[in-house]
Design a protein around this motif. Structure first.
Motif, PDB file in Angstrom:
ATOM      1  N   TYR A  89      38.753  37.801  43.082  1.00 23.79           N
ATOM      2  CA  TYR A  89      40.150  37.787  42.645  1.00 23.79           C
ATOM      3  C   TYR A  89      41.009  36.938  43.579  1.00 23.79           C
ATOM      4  O   TYR A  89      41.862  36.173  43.142  1.00 23.79           O
ATOM      5  CB  TYR A  89      40.671  39.227  42.601  1.00 23.79           C
ATOM      6  CG  TYR A  89      42.115  39.363  42.180  1.00 23.79           C
ATOM      7  CD1 TYR A  89      42.477  39.415  40.849  1.00 23.79           C
ATOM      8  CD2 TYR A  89      43.126  39.448  43.135  1.00 23.79           C
ATOM      9  CE1 TYR A  89      43.796  39.549  40.462  1.00 23.79           C
ATOM     10  CE2 TYR A  89      44.454  39.577  42.767  1.00 23.79           C
ATOM     11  CZ  TYR A  89      44.785  39.634  41.428  1.00 23.79           C
ATOM     12  OH  TYR A  89      46.095  39.760  41.061  1.00 23.79           O
ATOM     13  N   LYS A  90      40.779  37.049  44.881  1.00 22.66           N
ATOM     14  CA  LYS A  90      41.618  36.355  45.853  1.00 22.66           C
ATOM     15  C   LYS A  90      41.186  34.911  46.092  1.00 22.66           C
ATOM     16  O   LYS A  90      42.019  34.044  46.335  1.00 22.66           O
ATOM     17  CB  LYS A  90      41.620  37.114  47.184  1.00 22.66           C
ATOM     18  CG  LYS A  90      42.342  38.454  47.116  1.00 22.66           C
ATOM     19  CD  LYS A  90      42.365  39.127  48.478  1.00 22.66           C
ATOM     20  CE  LYS A  90      43.171  40.422  48.430  1.00 22.66           C
ATOM     21  NZ  LYS A  90      43.192  41.104  49.748  1.00 22.66           N
ATOM     22  N   GLN A  91      39.875  34.651  46.008  1.00 19.51           N
ATOM     23  CA  GLN A  91      39.387  33.326  46.371  1.00 19.51           C
ATOM     24  C   GLN A  91      39.222  32.385  45.184  1.00 19.51           C
ATOM     25  O   GLN A  91      39.273  31.164  45.360  1.00 19.51           O
ATOM     26  CB  GLN A  91      38.051  33.446  47.108  1.00 19.51           C
ATOM     27  CG  GLN A  91      38.148  34.159  48.456  1.00 19.51           C
ATOM     28  CD  GLN A  91      36.826  34.193  49.183  1.00 19.51           C
ATOM     29  OE1 GLN A  91      35.810  33.691  48.683  1.00 19.51           O
ATOM     30  NE2 GLN A  91      36.812  34.799  50.367  1.00 19.51           N
ATOM     31  N   TYR A  92      39.017  32.918  43.993  1.00 19.12           N
ATOM     32  CA  TYR A  92      38.737  32.057  42.842  1.00 19.12           C
ATOM     33  C   TYR A  92      39.860  32.111  41.812  1.00 19.12           C
ATOM     34  O   TYR A  92      40.697  31.234  41.743  1.00 19.12           O
ATOM     35  CB  TYR A  92      37.384  32.420  42.224  1.00 19.12           C
ATOM     36  CG  TYR A  92      36.232  32.178  43.180  1.00 19.12           C
ATOM     37  CD1 TYR A  92      35.694  30.906  43.353  1.00 19.12           C
ATOM     38  CD2 TYR A  92      35.689  33.224  43.928  1.00 19.12           C
ATOM     39  CE1 TYR A  92      34.650  30.676  44.232  1.00 19.12           C
ATOM     40  CE2 TYR A  92      34.645  33.003  44.816  1.00 19.12           C
ATOM     41  CZ  TYR A  92      34.132  31.725  44.967  1.00 19.12           C
ATOM     42  OH  TYR A  92      33.107  31.505  45.843  1.00 19.12           O
ATOM     43  N   ARG A  93      39.867  33.132  40.979  1.00 18.15           N
ATOM     44  CA  ARG A  93      40.922  33.217  39.972  1.00 18.15           C
ATOM     45  C   ARG A  93      41.187  34.666  39.607  1.00 18.15           C
ATOM     46  O   ARG A  93      40.358  35.548  39.818  1.00 18.15           O
ATOM     47  CB  ARG A  93      40.551  32.406  38.733  1.00 18.15           C
ATOM     48  CG  ARG A  93      39.274  32.845  38.043  1.00 18.15           C
ATOM     49  CD  ARG A  93      38.999  31.999  36.805  1.00 18.15           C
ATOM     50  NE  ARG A  93      38.854  30.602  37.132  1.00 18.15           N
ATOM     51  CZ  ARG A  93      37.710  30.045  37.495  1.00 18.15           C
ATOM     52  NH1 ARG A  93      36.610  30.784  37.561  1.00 18.15           N
ATOM     53  NH2 ARG A  93      37.627  28.774  37.789  1.00 18.15           N
ATOM     54  N   PHE A 119      40.136  43.806  36.423  1.00 23.18           N
ATOM     55  CA  PHE A 119      40.979  42.634  36.657  1.00 23.18           C
ATOM     56  C   PHE A 119      42.359  42.822  36.027  1.00 23.18           C
ATOM     57  O   PHE A 119      43.364  42.357  36.583  1.00 23.18           O
ATOM     58  CB  PHE A 119      40.310  41.379  36.100  1.00 23.18           C
ATOM     59  CG  PHE A 119      39.325  40.757  37.045  1.00 23.18           C
ATOM     60  CD1 PHE A 119      39.751  39.897  38.044  1.00 23.18           C
ATOM     61  CD2 PHE A 119      37.972  41.043  36.963  1.00 23.18           C
ATOM     62  CE1 PHE A 119      38.850  39.330  38.929  1.00 23.18           C
ATOM     63  CE2 PHE A 119      37.063  40.493  37.845  1.00 23.18           C
ATOM     64  CZ  PHE A 119      37.507  39.635  38.846  1.00 23.18           C
ATOM     65  N   ARG A 120      42.425  43.504  34.882  1.00 20.57           N
ATOM     66  CA  ARG A 120      43.728  43.748  34.266  1.00 20.57           C
ATOM     67  C   ARG A 120      44.578  44.650  35.162  1.00 20.57           C
ATOM     68  O   ARG A 120      45.753  44.386  35.396  1.00 20.57           O
ATOM     69  CB  ARG A 120      43.541  44.375  32.887  1.00 20.57           C
ATOM     70  CG  ARG A 120      44.841  44.603  32.138  1.00 20.57           C
ATOM     71  CD  ARG A 120      44.606  44.815  30.659  1.00 20.57           C
ATOM     72  NE  ARG A 120      43.613  45.841  30.416  1.00 20.57           N
ATOM     73  CZ  ARG A 120      42.395  45.612  29.928  1.00 20.57           C
ATOM     74  NH1 ARG A 120      42.018  44.371  29.676  1.00 20.57           N
ATOM     75  NH2 ARG A 120      41.546  46.594  29.717  1.00 20.57           N
ATOM     76  N   HIS A 121      43.975  45.722  35.667  1.00 15.71           N
ATOM     77  CA  HIS A 121      44.710  46.608  36.575  1.00 15.71           C
ATOM     78  C   HIS A 121      45.096  45.884  37.860  1.00 15.71           C
ATOM     79  O   HIS A 121      46.190  46.106  38.402  1.00 15.71           O
ATOM     80  CB  HIS A 121      43.856  47.830  36.903  1.00 15.71           C
ATOM     81  CG  HIS A 121      43.636  48.727  35.736  1.00 15.71           C
ATOM     82  ND1 HIS A 121      42.626  49.676  35.695  1.00 15.71           N
ATOM     83  CD2 HIS A 121      44.277  48.837  34.547  1.00 15.71           C
ATOM     84  CE1 HIS A 121      42.654  50.314  34.538  1.00 15.71           C
ATOM     85  NE2 HIS A 121      43.652  49.820  33.827  1.00 15.71           N
ATOM     86  N   ARG A 122      44.220  45.024  38.354  1.00 21.91           N
ATOM     87  CA  ARG A 122      44.503  44.325  39.606  1.00 21.91           C
ATOM     88  C   ARG A 122      45.653  43.329  39.424  1.00 21.91           C
ATOM     89  O   ARG A 122      46.491  43.175  40.320  1.00 21.91           O
ATOM     90  CB  ARG A 122      43.241  43.581  40.065  1.00 21.91           C
ATOM     91  CG  ARG A 122      43.346  42.957  41.439  1.00 21.91           C
ATOM     92  CD  ARG A 122      43.506  44.014  42.497  1.00 21.91           C
ATOM     93  NE  ARG A 122      43.638  43.419  43.816  1.00 21.91           N
ATOM     94  CZ  ARG A 122      44.782  42.976  44.330  1.00 21.91           C
ATOM     95  NH1 ARG A 122      45.898  43.066  43.604  1.00 21.91           N
ATOM     96  NH2 ARG A 122      44.840  42.464  45.538  1.00 21.91           N
TER      97      ARG A 122
END
Length: 404
Positions: A89-93, A119-122
């Motif tokens: 999530y932090k390094q790519y997309r 990913f939606r929650h994040r």
């Protein structure tokens, strides 16, 4: 090297009309202040002072005010701590493709649906709260209101406020008053603070346009001060400040849930924005710099550079006017302003999906629940269709004798 730099940067043909030298525009102390490039050095420490003042203002004034007005933050579901997903999530997309979802599912031992849900929650977890957006809007509202009030008070009695030809009479030997000097310095310091803090502010859909606007504004203010375009520059800043504080106040009431007040302020802002940015600015100010100024001096580099920056700002105004007209269309035909066209980058679909999505024990159980819900809806729809057909058939049969 300093002498070489000064000789290259401050060439007279860049900053002054043809035939005029630096010595020709020197003024005595009793005649007033003449704008000097070294005055702009104060804008950098002033920008950091604005950032510090904003930090204090947001916590001591904006946050208590948001509570008084009833600003409420949405309670969001926090994503479970999964290191591999967090790293991706932090390094790519922030929104992986279907193939990446499948790969991450194999690595973490989770189903694809759970990966997508994480990913939606994040993403929702990183979305700015209403309180944060209210704090930013209230800070800009206070500055724009103070700047517009002070600028109008300092300009309303000047001759060039009513007749734009006065912006060029006697140019470039035009002394600057203390009020207009500090009007310039404070405006440039504020926009520089916005540019320095743009990475931590709420990221909106027009993020790139905002950055271009801040950079063009800084170049416009800096160059116009050094070239002594101060008179027309004060008019440009006043036109911008005249509607900005109304937009920020409308945002404040929007985040507080005061729908009617927000809609009323938005309508007023739209009218003032469209009139000042699409009528007054191009017809009075830009026309004065492009056409009227040529009656007083011949074109030079500063003339082309200043007008190019003004045209960049005008193009951005047309872009924002398009967004505003879209919102006005929604307001007129839908009865309300649904949302800010310049809202933060993540779409609001994530929030709706988060509300509708139940916490599942497993994919199979979730699928059974959804299948049962779908079947019940289909059955209800089918019954309604059957009842409608029977009712229509009965009505037709009742009409047949009359037809015969």
């Amino acid at each position: 090297m300093e002498a070489l730099f000064n000789e290259w940067l401050w060439q007279e043909e860049y900053w002054l009309p043809p035939g005029i030298r630096w010595r020709d525009i020197e003024v005595n102390e009793d005649e007033g202040r003449f704008p000097l490039p070294r005055d702009l050095i104060y804008t950098l420490p002033l920008a950091f002072a604005f950032i510090a003042l904003r930090y204090v203002f947001e916590r001591l004034i904006a946050v208590p005010l948001s509570k008084q007005l009833g600003v409420k933050d949405r309670i969001r579901i926090r994503a479970a701590p999964i290191p591999k997903l967090e790293t991706f999530y932090k390094q790519y997309r922030r929104q992986p493709s279907p193939s990446e979802v499948a790969t991450l599912g194999k690595q973490c031992g989770l189903s694809q649906r759970k990966i997508q849900s994480w990913f939606r929650h994040r993403r929702n977890q990183d979305r700015p709260s209403n309180t944060k957006k209210f704090r930013e809007a209230s800070w800009r509202f206070v500055f724009y209101l103070v700047a517009f009030t002070a600028g109008l008070a300092s300009l309303i009695n000047t001759p060039w406020f009513w007749d734009q030809r006065e912006c060029w009479r006697g140019y470039p030997k035009q002394p600057v008053s203390e009020a207009h000097h500090w009007y310039y310095i404070l405006e440039m310091g504020f926009y520089l603070s916005l540019l320095l803090s743009v990475s931590v502010d709420v990221k909106r859909k027009d993020f790139n346009e905002q950055v271009i606007h801040h950079i063009a504004t800084l170049f416009l203010i800096g160059f116009s001060y050094c070239a002594n375009y101060v008179r027309v520059g004060t008019l440009v800043m006043l036109v911008h400040d005249s509607s900005d504080f109304l937009l920020e106040s409308a945002k404040m009431f929007h985040y507080a849930g005061w729908t009617k007040t927000c809609d009323s302020l938005f309508v007023i802002f739209s009218l003032i924005f469209l009139v000042t940015r699409l009528v007054v600015l191009p017809s009075r100010v830009i026309y004065s710099t492009l056409v009227v100024s040529l009656d007083f001096f011949k074109p030079f580099f500063g003339y082309y550079f200043f007008n190019a920056l003004l045209l960049v700002l005008q193009a951005l105004h047309i872009f924002w006017a398009y967004l505003i007209l879209r919102m006005v269309y929604k307001f007129v035909f839908l009865g309300k302003v649904e949302r800010d066209e310049r809202s933060d980058e993540d779409s609001e679909v994530d929030d709706k999906e988060e509300e509708e999505e139940p916490e599942e024990e497993g994919d199979e159980c979730s699928w059974e629940q959804r299948k049962g819900t779908i079947n019940s809806k289909l059955a209800s729809l089918a019954n309604n269709c059957v009842l409608n057909n029977l009712t229509n058939q009965r009505n037709i049969n009742s009409r047949l004798p009359k037809a015969r």
